[in-house]
Scaffold this active site. Sequence first.
Site, PDB file in Angstrom:
ATOM      1  N   GLY A   9       0.829  -1.208   0.000  1.00 49.00           N
ATOM      2  CA  GLY A   9       0.000   0.000   0.000  1.00 49.00           C
ATOM      3  C   GLY A   9       0.860   1.253   0.000  1.00 49.00           C
ATOM      4  O   GLY A   9       0.580   2.217   0.722  1.00 49.00           O
ATOM      5  N   ALA A  10       1.894   1.251  -0.839  1.00 46.31           N
ATOM      6  CA  ALA A  10       2.825   2.389  -0.872  1.00 46.31           C
ATOM      7  C   ALA A  10       2.363   3.474  -1.844  1.00 46.31           C
ATOM      8  O   ALA A  10       3.088   4.434  -2.085  1.00 46.31           O
ATOM      9  CB  ALA A  10       4.223   1.904  -1.247  1.00 46.31           C
ATOM     10  N   GLY A  13      -1.180   7.646   1.308  1.00 43.15           N
ATOM     11  CA  GLY A  13      -1.318   7.729   2.762  1.00 43.15           C
ATOM     12  C   GLY A  13      -0.107   7.244   3.552  1.00 43.15           C
ATOM     13  O   GLY A  13       1.041   7.636   3.295  1.00 43.15           O
ATOM     14  N   SER A 137      -4.944  -0.713  14.100  1.00 45.11           N
ATOM     15  CA  SER A 137      -5.745   0.506  14.255  1.00 45.11           C
ATOM     16  C   SER A 137      -6.276   0.561  15.675  1.00 45.11           C
ATOM     17  O   SER A 137      -6.372  -0.469  16.357  1.00 45.11           O
ATOM     18  CB  SER A 137      -6.935   0.473  13.290  1.00 45.11           C
ATOM     19  OG  SER A 137      -7.850   1.522  13.560  1.00 45.11           O
ATOM     20  N   TYR A 150     -15.052  -3.668   9.750  1.00 47.28           N
ATOM     21  CA  TYR A 150     -13.710  -3.057   9.725  1.00 47.28           C
ATOM     22  C   TYR A 150     -13.025  -3.290  11.075  1.00 47.28           C
ATOM     23  O   TYR A 150     -11.859  -3.702  11.130  1.00 47.28           O
ATOM     24  CB  TYR A 150     -13.785  -1.558   9.409  1.00 47.28           C
ATOM     25  CG  TYR A 150     -12.410  -0.912   9.448  1.00 47.28           C
ATOM     26  CD1 TYR A 150     -11.456  -1.211   8.475  1.00 47.28           C
ATOM     27  CD2 TYR A 150     -12.050  -0.042  10.486  1.00 47.28           C
ATOM     28  CE1 TYR A 150     -10.178  -0.652   8.519  1.00 47.28           C
ATOM     29  CE2 TYR A 150     -10.771   0.521  10.540  1.00 47.28           C
ATOM     30  CZ  TYR A 150      -9.845   0.208   9.555  1.00 47.28           C
ATOM     31  OH  TYR A 150      -8.573   0.755   9.607  1.00 47.28           O
ATOM     32  N   PRO A 180      -2.831   3.233  14.762  1.00 45.00           N
ATOM     33  CA  PRO A 180      -3.143   4.659  14.706  1.00 45.00           C
ATOM     34  C   PRO A 180      -4.618   4.946  15.004  1.00 45.00           C
ATOM     35  O   PRO A 180      -5.502   4.112  14.760  1.00 45.00           O
ATOM     36  CB  PRO A 180      -2.843   5.037  13.241  1.00 45.00           C
ATOM     37  CG  PRO A 180      -2.124   3.863  12.646  1.00 45.00           C
ATOM     38  CD  PRO A 180      -2.592   2.666  13.424  1.00 45.00           C
ATOM     39  N   GLY A 181      -4.838   6.163  15.505  1.00 45.83           N
ATOM     40  CA  GLY A 181      -6.193   6.714  15.536  1.00 45.83           C
ATOM     41  C   GLY A 181      -6.454   7.359  14.182  1.00 45.83           C
ATOM     42  O   GLY A 181      -6.017   6.850  13.149  1.00 45.83           O
ATOM     43  N   LEU A 182      -7.128   8.500  14.206  1.00 48.66           N
ATOM     44  CA  LEU A 182      -7.564   9.102  12.937  1.00 48.66           C
ATOM     45  C   LEU A 182      -6.407   9.780  12.197  1.00 48.66           C
ATOM     46  O   LEU A 182      -5.761  10.687  12.733  1.00 48.66           O
ATOM     47  CB  LEU A 182      -8.670  10.116  13.215  1.00 48.66           C
ATOM     48  CG  LEU A 182      -9.996   9.440  13.614  1.00 48.66           C
ATOM     49  CD1 LEU A 182     -10.784  10.304  14.586  1.00 48.66           C
ATOM     50  CD2 LEU A 182     -10.834   9.116  12.382  1.00 48.66           C
ATOM     51  N   THR A 185      -5.911  10.727   5.365  1.00 44.74           N
ATOM     52  CA  THR A 185      -5.357  10.104   4.152  1.00 44.74           C
ATOM     53  C   THR A 185      -6.529   9.921   3.180  1.00 44.74           C
ATOM     54  O   THR A 185      -7.585  10.518   3.360  1.00 44.74           O
ATOM     55  CB  THR A 185      -4.753   8.713   4.480  1.00 44.74           C
ATOM     56  OG1 THR A 185      -5.827   7.881   4.943  1.00 44.74           O
ATOM     57  CG2 THR A 185      -3.660   8.800   5.537  1.00 44.74           C
TER      58      THR A 185
HETATM   59  P1  NDP Z   1      -5.120   5.044   1.995  1.00 39.35           P
HETATM   60  O1  NDP Z   1      -6.440   4.768   1.390  1.00 39.35           O
HETATM   61  O2  NDP Z   1      -4.510   6.374   1.792  1.00 39.35           O
HETATM   62  O3  NDP Z   1      -4.065   3.924   1.526  1.00 39.35           O
HETATM   63  C1  NDP Z   1      -4.424   2.575   1.444  1.00 39.35           C
HETATM   64  C2  NDP Z   1      -3.331   1.821   0.712  1.00 39.35           C
HETATM   65  O4  NDP Z   1      -3.688   0.424   0.700  1.00 39.35           O
HETATM   66  C3  NDP Z   1      -3.163   2.267  -0.720  1.00 39.35           C
HETATM   67  O5  NDP Z   1      -1.796   2.368  -1.033  1.00 39.35           O
HETATM   68  C4  NDP Z   1      -3.800   1.144  -1.523  1.00 39.35           C
HETATM   69  O6  NDP Z   1      -3.107   0.940  -2.763  1.00 39.35           O
HETATM   70  C5  NDP Z   1      -3.556  -0.062  -0.625  1.00 39.35           C
HETATM   71  N1  NDP Z   1      -4.548  -1.098  -0.898  1.00 39.35           N
HETATM   72  C6  NDP Z   1      -5.879  -1.052  -0.632  1.00 39.35           C
HETATM   73  N2  NDP Z   1      -6.482  -2.152  -1.116  1.00 39.35           N
HETATM   74  C7  NDP Z   1      -5.510  -2.906  -1.708  1.00 39.35           C
HETATM   75  C8  NDP Z   1      -5.513  -4.136  -2.408  1.00 39.35           C
HETATM   76  N3  NDP Z   1      -6.652  -4.829  -2.586  1.00 39.35           N
HETATM   77  N4  NDP Z   1      -4.340  -4.612  -2.887  1.00 39.35           N
HETATM   78  C9  NDP Z   1      -3.195  -3.916  -2.716  1.00 39.35           C
HETATM   79  N5  NDP Z   1      -3.130  -2.740  -2.060  1.00 39.35           N
HETATM   80  C10 NDP Z   1      -4.281  -2.239  -1.574  1.00 39.35           C
HETATM   81  O7  NDP Z   1      -5.306   4.763   3.560  1.00 39.35           O
HETATM   82  P2  NDP Z   1      -4.294   4.803   4.805  1.00 39.35           P
HETATM   83  O8  NDP Z   1      -2.946   5.186   4.397  1.00 39.35           O
HETATM   84  O9  NDP Z   1      -4.958   5.587   5.846  1.00 39.35           O
HETATM   85  O10 NDP Z   1      -4.352   3.272   5.253  1.00 39.35           O
HETATM   86  C11 NDP Z   1      -3.200   2.475   5.408  1.00 39.35           C
HETATM   87  C12 NDP Z   1      -3.423   1.506   6.560  1.00 39.35           C
HETATM   88  O11 NDP Z   1      -3.606   2.238   7.763  1.00 39.35           O
HETATM   89  C13 NDP Z   1      -4.670   0.616   6.405  1.00 39.35           C
HETATM   90  O12 NDP Z   1      -4.344  -0.677   6.850  1.00 39.35           O
HETATM   91  C14 NDP Z   1      -5.672   1.267   7.363  1.00 39.35           C
HETATM   92  O13 NDP Z   1      -6.610   0.348   7.824  1.00 39.35           O
HETATM   93  C15 NDP Z   1      -4.736   1.746   8.453  1.00 39.35           C
HETATM   94  N6  NDP Z   1      -5.234   2.779   9.323  1.00 39.35           N
HETATM   95  C16 NDP Z   1      -5.659   3.978   8.808  1.00 39.35           C
HETATM   96  C17 NDP Z   1      -6.116   4.957   9.668  1.00 39.35           C
HETATM   97  C18 NDP Z   1      -6.662   6.265   9.179  1.00 39.35           C
HETATM   98  O14 NDP Z   1      -7.365   6.946   9.937  1.00 39.35           O
HETATM   99  N7  NDP Z   1      -6.351   6.682   7.950  1.00 39.35           N
HETATM  100  C19 NDP Z   1      -6.125   4.752  11.125  1.00 39.35           C
HETATM  101  C20 NDP Z   1      -5.692   3.451  11.544  1.00 39.35           C
HETATM  102  C21 NDP Z   1      -5.245   2.530  10.673  1.00 39.35           C
HETATM  103  P3  NDP Z   1      -3.830   0.729  -4.186  1.00 39.35           P
HETATM  104  O15 NDP Z   1      -5.205   1.310  -4.081  1.00 39.35           O
HETATM  105  O16 NDP Z   1      -2.945   1.431  -5.162  1.00 39.35           O
HETATM  106  O17 NDP Z   1      -3.824  -0.742  -4.366  1.00 39.35           O
HETATM  107  C1  8X3 Z   2      -8.935   3.895  11.012  1.00 37.18           C
HETATM  108  C2  8X3 Z   2      -9.336   4.697  12.193  1.00 37.18           C
HETATM  109  O1  8X3 Z   2     -11.276   5.171  13.769  1.00 37.18           O
HETATM  110  O2  8X3 Z   2     -11.676   5.398  11.386  1.00 37.18           O
HETATM  111  O3  8X3 Z   2      -8.566   2.621  11.387  1.00 37.18           O
HETATM  112  O4  8X3 Z   2     -11.463   3.236  12.370  1.00 37.18           O
HETATM  113  S1  8X3 Z   2     -11.016   4.603  12.436  1.00 37.18           S
END
Ligand code: NDP
Ligand code: 8X3
Length: 250
Positions: A9-10, A13, A137, A150, A180-182, A185
């Site tokens: 997921g690079a 976010g 999370s 989720y 992480p919390g919120l 991204t």
């Molecule tokens: P983004 O939506 O910005 O990034 C998500 C990333 O995951 C993208 O790079 C996307 O790449 C990749 N991804 C999603 N689905 C797939 C798939 N089927 N195959 C391969 N790659 C995939 O969100 P975040 O950066 O916020 O999320 C990253 C992580 O952090 C997640 O695990 C999320 O649950 C977790 N998190 C986020 C929080 C928040 O508040 N934002 C809080 C707590 C945890 P692509 O679409 O190019 O495949």
């Molecule tokens: C992402 C944070 O609180 O939206 O994991 O579930 S929350």
Amino acid sequence: MTKIALITGATSGIGYATALELASKGYNIIATGRRQERLQVLQEKIGTDKVYQLVFDVRDKEAVLKAMASLPQAWQQIEVLVNNAGNAHGLAPVQDGSLDDWDAMIDINVKGLLYVTKAVLPLMQAQGKGHIVNIGSIAGKEVYPNGNVYCASKHAVDALSKAMRMDLVQQGIKVSEVNPGLVETEFSEVRFKGDSERAATVYQGYQPLQAQDVAELIGFMVTRPAHVNLAEVMILPTDQASATILNKQQ
Ligand code: NDP
Ligand code: 8X3
């Protein structure tokens, strides 16, 4: 020798910011995701010879294994795996939930993490060391209304992180979990299926974390001395006290 980190997921976010952060700490990066054009941008930013792109959907176990098997010898000594790919899909009470959304969250956040880990582990075992950082999370520690599946998927990440730590302790492989919390991204845009207005409301009235905040924590974790494992860290915005309690000034 330059250390190698694989980040799922690079393209966006937390994963994108982590790729830049680890690159700034001297790592070469295997950057994965489905959106190749974004991996290209990342590669151009960090340096052509410092990034290797692997394009696959973490849900597709054949694709995961094939991508990993395609790694050139010079990119096989992976020291750090950041299992970051994941998203929420939908926010609805269980009685109204979409089966497709449920499948997506379980297939990506849980099964995808397992497939990638399974493919990378032999490369770490061959070196007798490695560090796996799972992105959980606060939703893996608490639940909140309409967060049902989720939250369940992130509770699974929490359980798997603990279990992997037990299974891998004899092999010299560290397992850490970042909760992480919120974080502002594309997460909420994905959750609300491209409704950017609704997504923006999630981050209004308080100061959320930025992806860089989490990336810096991951950078700190993976650069601790060999005998130190930061097993589990929750990182919250100062304005957040729990999954449901925010200091919002409306
Ligand atoms: P983004 O939506 O910005 O990034 C998500 C990333 O995951 C993208 O790079 C996307 O790449 C990749 N991804 C999603 N689905 C797939 C798939 N089927 N195959 C391969 N790659 C995939 O969100 P975040 O950066 O916020 O999320 C990253 C992580 O952090 C997640 O695990 C999320 O649950 C977790 N998190 C986020 C929080 C928040 O508040 N934002 C809080 C707590 C945890 P692509 O679409 O190019 O495949
Ligand atoms: C992402 C944070 O609180 O939206 O994991 O579930 S929350």
